[in-house]
Write a protein that holds these residues in place. Structure first.
Motif: not given
Length: 328
Positions: A102-108, A312-328
């Motif tokens: 739910a979280i990891g695929p949205q970070l990359v 996935t929807a719930r954590w997507g909002e948190v990730i987008a709000g915090a602007g989190i992205k990992l380098s691949e």
């Protein structure tokens, strides 16, 4: 005799027509070789213990051999990708968790798998939570006092995690989003180093599992202010939930289930699900999970898929709000 029996079953299956009947015939003789159960984390942690408990119980129930293989890396995504790429014959399954599904695929930018389309979701097995914990020098005895302190000192109160995108990091982002606070993130290479600095007073807070923080809470080295769950933790019966402490929407579910590659034969997936259900219902299994900060929480395939969609929807909002992205 065994060969003649299989030929008879296959003949009957073909006479009924359709691949599903042939699949059912093969499922009658499953498993005929060891099943690989991939745990996408290193040995020794709660999910490794879960995997070995399942492997041991399922080996007996299936009259076969289930072997744990630890494939760690990238917050669980490496091992989870290995499950997705395996042949869908029932001989490779894995532990799928909130972090990797739910979280990891949205970070990359490009995930190595789709959490829904790439898998057969056999069943949810367990869930747990994290705690809001501070070192003993922090002048906050309750969650409300800690929130007030963090609001009064934005970017000053520090917390440790095992890296960007880890569950403690995501729990902290959820906490900040729900409480309107701003904490200072201190990432570590491992949980042990973070806990050493917590005990030494070099960082102020952490978001860790109850089985990790309970012993320090009881001896007074750390102070657990709340558990991020709907119910109190058996390991910390004196500690309120975040909702009891006056903060709703702060639940953090740490869940895990069993997955296989997409397009597994339904008969094999159902047999695995039945075996898992049998194993987790055995006396002592729940106690073993409690020692790891987890509890038995079974959901069948359809409900497991819906949980992944919701999370996935719930954590997507948190990730987008915090602007989190990992380098691949």
């Amino acid at each position: 005799m065994r060969l003649r029996f299989h030929a008879f079953v296959l003949t009957v299956a073909l006479s009924w027509g359709g691949a599903a009947s042939v699949s059912a015939a093969y499922a009658l003789d499953y498993p005929t070789r060891p099943i690989r159960l991939i745990v996408p984390y290193v040995a020794g942690g709660p999910l490794d213990v879960l995997g070995r408990l399942l492997a041991n119980g399922m080996s007996g129930d299936l009259n076969g051999t289930v072997v744990v293989e630890n494939i760690a890396g990238a917050g669980g995504r490496v091992g989870t990708a290995a499950v997705a790429k395996a042949e869908p014959d029932g001989y490779t399954i894995g532990i799928g968790v909130v972090a990797s599904l739910a979280i990891g695929p949205q970070l990359v930018h490009t995930a190595p798998y789709d959490p829904i389309k790439s898998f057969t979701h056999i069943g949810l097995v367990t869930s747990g939570t994290l705690t809001v914990t501070v070192n003993k020098s922090v002048p906050a005895k309750t969650l409300g006092e800690f929130v007030a302190l963090a609001k009064a000192r934005p970017d000053e109160i520090s917390y440790g995690s095992v890296g960007v995108g880890s569950l403690p990091h995501m729990a902290a982002e959820l906490f900040q989003r729900a409480t309107g606070t701003k904490l200072r993130h201190v990432p570590y290479r491992g949980g042990a180093a973070s806990m050493v600095d917590m005990l030494a007073g070099r960082i102020d807070a952490t978001f860790e599992m109850p089985n990790v923080t309970a012993v320090y809470h009881r001896e007074g080295s750390l102070r657990v202010l709340a558990t991020m769950d709907k119910v109190r933790s058996p390991a910390l019966p004196d500690v309120p939930t975040t909702a009891e402490a006056g903060f709703k929407g702060l639940e953090m579910d740490f869940w895990a289930g069993v997955i296989g590659p997409a397009n597994m034969p339904p008969e094999i997936a159902n047999r695995l699900a039945a075996s898992i259900r049998h194993v987790i219902d055995q006396p002592g299994f729940g106690d073993s999970l409690t020692a790891q900060g987890l509890r038995v929480h079974f959901l069948p395939s359809g409900e497991f898929v819906q949980l992944i969609r919701d999370e996935t929807a719930r954590w997507g909002e948190v990730i987008a709000g915090a602007g989190i992205k990992l380098s691949e």
